[in-house]
Motif scaffolding. Structure first.
Motif, PDB file in Angstrom:
ATOM      1  N   ARG A   1     -10.404  11.931 -11.036  1.00  0.00           N
ATOM      2  CA  ARG A   1      -9.732  10.643 -11.185  1.00  0.00           C
ATOM      3  C   ARG A   1      -9.663  10.328 -12.663  1.00  0.00           C
ATOM      4  NH1 ARG A   1     -11.245   5.598  -7.405  1.00  0.00           N
ATOM      5  NH2 ARG A   1     -10.766   4.396  -9.272  1.00  0.00           N
TER       6      ARG A   1
ATOM      7  N   HIS B   1      -2.311   3.824  -5.087  1.00  0.00           N
ATOM      8  CA  HIS B   1      -2.610   5.173  -5.534  1.00  0.00           C
ATOM      9  C   HIS B   1      -3.590   5.136  -6.699  1.00  0.00           C
ATOM     10  CE1 HIS B   1       1.276   3.958  -7.555  1.00  0.00           C
ATOM     11  NE2 HIS B   1       0.391   3.916  -8.506  1.00  0.00           N
ATOM     12  N   ASP B   2      -4.225   6.270  -6.906  1.00  0.00           N
ATOM     13  CA  ASP B   2      -5.045   6.458  -8.103  1.00  0.00           C
ATOM     14  C   ASP B   2      -4.334   7.491  -8.955  1.00  0.00           C
ATOM     15  OD1 ASP B   2      -7.081   4.690  -7.612  1.00  0.00           O
ATOM     16  OD2 ASP B   2      -8.259   6.130  -6.448  1.00  0.00           O
TER      17      ASP B   2
ATOM     18  N   GLU C   1       0.349  10.307  -9.810  1.00  0.00           N
ATOM     19  CA  GLU C   1      -0.044   9.364  -8.766  1.00  0.00           C
ATOM     20  C   GLU C   1      -0.481  10.107  -7.519  1.00  0.00           C
ATOM     21  OE1 GLU C   1       3.232   6.909  -7.821  1.00  0.00           O
ATOM     22  OE2 GLU C   1       3.206   5.872  -9.747  1.00  0.00           O
ATOM     23  N   PHE C   2      -1.457   9.547  -6.833  1.00  0.00           N
ATOM     24  CA  PHE C   2      -1.921  10.144  -5.585  1.00  0.00           C
ATOM     25  C   PHE C   2      -2.174   9.011  -4.593  1.00  0.00           C
ATOM     26  CE2 PHE C   2      -5.479  11.439  -2.872  1.00  0.00           C
ATOM     27  CZ  PHE C   2      -4.937  12.582  -2.304  1.00  0.00           C
ATOM     28  N   ASN C   3      -1.342   8.923  -3.544  1.00  0.00           N
ATOM     29  CA  ASN C   3      -1.513   7.832  -2.578  1.00  0.00           C
ATOM     30  C   ASN C   3      -2.758   8.065  -1.725  1.00  0.00           C
ATOM     31  OD1 ASN C   3      -1.230   6.108  -0.113  1.00  0.00           O
ATOM     32  ND2 ASN C   3       0.560   5.450  -1.272  1.00  0.00           N
ATOM     33  N   LEU C   4      -3.528   7.011  -1.542  1.00  0.00           N
ATOM     34  CA  LEU C   4      -4.832   7.156  -0.899  1.00  0.00           C
ATOM     35  C   LEU C   4      -4.805   6.986   0.620  1.00  0.00           C
ATOM     36  CD1 LEU C   4      -7.070   5.187  -3.430  1.00  0.00           C
ATOM     37  CD2 LEU C   4      -6.635   7.626  -3.318  1.00  0.00           C
TER      38      LEU C   4
ATOM     39  N   HIS D   1       0.820  -1.215   0.000  1.00  0.00           N
ATOM     40  CA  HIS D   1       0.000   0.000   0.000  1.00  0.00           C
ATOM     41  C   HIS D   1       0.856   1.268   0.000  1.00  0.00           C
ATOM     42  CE1 HIS D   1      -3.155  -2.837   1.196  1.00  0.00           C
ATOM     43  NE2 HIS D   1      -3.984  -1.942   0.713  1.00  0.00           N
TER      44      HIS D   1
ATOM     45  N   ARG E   1      -9.773   5.921   3.202  1.00  0.00           N
ATOM     46  CA  ARG E   1      -9.045   6.162   1.950  1.00  0.00           C
ATOM     47  C   ARG E   1      -9.283   7.612   1.546  1.00  0.00           C
ATOM     48  NH1 ARG E   1     -10.373   0.594  -1.500  1.00  0.00           N
ATOM     49  NH2 ARG E   1      -9.758  -0.780   0.204  1.00  0.00           N
TER      50      ARG E   1
END
Ligand code: ATP
Length: 537
Positions: free
Chosen positions: A108, A94-95, A192-195, A89, A248
């Motif tokens: 997104r 990420h999304d 990228e964006f870590n959730l 993780h 999240r």
């Protein structure tokens, strides 16, 4: 069904409120009101009861390759950061997001939808956020951009169906008209964006005290695998279940509670021998689908979808999603209620050996004595020894992972019905009714005295008190009885018990069924037993 009607009923009747509503709300967070908390608790209780406490570990259930045991856990939300490093993780959860430079909005990448169109010598992908009226909204945006009037729609040359942004070439991003933007090309390249939500443990806020709110409950189960084995007498195959909050930091929380930033999961990690894991996977996939159908998601909006080979994680040999066609999603789009995954031995092996690529970002808290990042697991032996065969192996894992909030939303959508029922004068009138399965209904029975005199309230209160010992019950003596029925219909109460003139003569009352509207007489002494029997069916 129009979603606004359900959303407004949820607020009006106390199913769901926006979190911190008096301060304008906080996007992605929700509060369950008096009826909502009962609904959600009933869903979680039904899950726990059906999967864990009433599971018959001595029987071989239909479709299962053998008998199995079930047990439970309740783990902490904040865990050692290395858990998230090893689970992947920290590096991979990420999304992809894109920003609109003009509207200062973030989307997104895989969720923004649009359609290619050509007019006046220019070709563009016109996107929209509106899902209920997607095509019409795209057309409206296209007419506006090309400065065409409604009667000039023939000048728009559409090319293909609606697509998501992640299916187009990055070089085509400059041809995308973002939602509400006045010119194309305002979107940045995807990043990228870590959730995972971050927090700090203790008084000093530095990299070493950094921790994360769990993005799933599953890891608590994996890291306790040995503890459960050593402290109980379970034998493989067995499952460990857990219900709890997960967090999240979703880029675009939306669709009511469907995509929230804080939500509750109901997860099982099922440990089995590698040789039978495929059969166990198929068993769980079908069992979980059946569970939703048995509780009322039977209208054909539910489906079980096997992932294509491209969708599968590298360690998974099979994943299927239970999906529901929510009324607020675009036509043909389904929302995931639960994923059932065959995870092989990936998780136990990772927590034992650590497997991540050393080139990935180091988690600073885990620097070794040489100052180099540590990319290892716990070093603990996670193997299982079969006492009968003497064989030692790493069990395979089947993971049915469900969301309690998405289930609650699907049950609400499915239950929402508009039909007709007779009023006090016997005239048919429109009514709104939530046709919940009785096990899920927030209130199981309401008790009314027909009028507030002749000793009727006293008898009704006695019945109410007797019922409360067994089920959630509600007492109401205010207003015309027809209106009281309607209020209970809207709350989804399956049975209404009414004390009337005849009760005084023969000690019987009427029970009214929410769905069939049928009424029948029952002896006062039999009311509780009959209602309990009906709601537990
Ligand atoms: P999605 O693709 O919709 O984001 P996911 O595949 O990431 O979901 P999982 O990681 O498989 O979801 O999580 C298991 C379950 O947890 C989901 O099936 C869903 O019911 C629930 N869940 C996941 N994310 C959310 C969320 N943001 N809000 C509410 N429930 C969620």
């Amino acid at each position: 069904m129009e979603m606004e009607k359900l959303v407004s009923l949820c607020r009006r009747r106390g199913f769901l409120f926006q979190s911190s509503e008096i301060y304008g709300g906080l996007n992605g967070f929700w509060d369950y009101g008096p009826l909502g908390v009962e609904l959600k608790r009933n869903i979680k209780n039904a899950w726990w009861q059906d999967m864990v406490t009433s599971h018959d570990d001595l029987a071989v259930l239909p479709g299962a390759p053998g008998s199995y045991e079930m047990t439970g856990l309740d783990c902490a939300i904040v865990m050692h950061p290395q858990v998230w490093k090893v689970s992947g993780h920290y590096d991979l959860f990420h999304d992809m997001m894109v920003d609109c430079r003009q509207k200062k909005e973030r989307y997104r990448f895989d969720q923004l939808r649009g359609r290619w169109v050509a007019a006046k010598g220019q070709r563009l992908l016109i996107t929209t956020l509106s899902e209920e009226n997607e095509e019409a909204e795209i057309e409206r945006a296209a007419l506006k951009y090309f400065k065409l009037r409604a009667k000039e729609t023939a000048q728009l040359e559409w090319d293909g169906d609606i697509v998501t942004l992640d299916t187009i070439a990055i070089s085509d991003l400059d041809k995308v008209l973002a939602p509400g933007a006045s010119e194309p090309g305002t979107l940045t390249e995807p990043r990228e964006f870590n959730l995972m939500f971050e927090t700090y443990c203790g008084a000093i806020r530095d990299e070493k005290s950094k921790a994360f709110l769990r993005p799933e409950t599953a890891q608590g189960i994996f890291v306790n695998f040995k503890n459960v084995l050593d402290s109980s007498r379970v034998k493989v195959p067995f499952g460990i279940a857990q219900i709890g909050k997960s967090f999240r930091n979703e880029i675009t929380p939306r669709h009511f509670t469907f995509r929230s930033r804080e939500f509750e999961q109901m997860e099982i990690e099922f440990f089995c021998h590698p040789d039978t894991s495929r059969q166990w996977y198929e068993y769980w996939r079908d069992r979980r689908m059946q569970w939703y159908m048995d509780l009322g998601l039977a209208s054909g909006r539910l489906r079980l979808r096997d992932h294509t080979p491209e969708e599968l994680s590298h360690y998974s040999t099979g994943t299927a999603d239970v999906e529901y066609a929510f009324p607020f999603m675009a036509k043909g789009v389904y929302g995931e209620l639960e994923g059932i995954a065959h995870r092989g031995d990936f998780d136990l092996r990772s927590h034992s050996e650590g497997k991540l690529d050393p080139a990935t970002r180091p988690l600073t808290v885990e620097l070794g004595s040489d100052g180099q990042p540590i990319h290892r697991g716990s070093g603990k032996d996670m193997t299982y020894r079969d006492e009968t065969t003497g064989q030692r192996y790493l069990p395979h894992v089947i993971e049915p992972s469900a969301g309690a909030d998405r289930a609650a939303l699907a049950f609400l959508c499915e239950a929402y019905t508009e039909d007709e029922a007779p009023d006090d004068q016997g005239k048919m009138q429109k009514r709104t009714v939530l046709k919940f399965h009785p096990r899920l209904a927030p209130i199981k029975a309401a008790v009314f005295p027909l009028v507030k005199k002749d000793g009727m309230p006293e008898i009704a209160r006695e019945i109410y008190r007797a019922l409360k010992r067994h089920v959630t019950a509600f007492y109401d003596e205010k207003g015309a009885v027809g209106r009281r029925y309607r209020r209970q219909d809207e709350a989804g109460t399956p049975y209404c018990v009414t004390v009337d003139g005849q009760t005084l003569a023969d000690k019987t009352v009427t029970i009214r069924d929410r769905d069939s509207l049928q009424q029948w007489r029952v002896k006062i002494d039999d009311v509780a037993e009959q209602i309990v029997e009906k709601v537990n069916r």
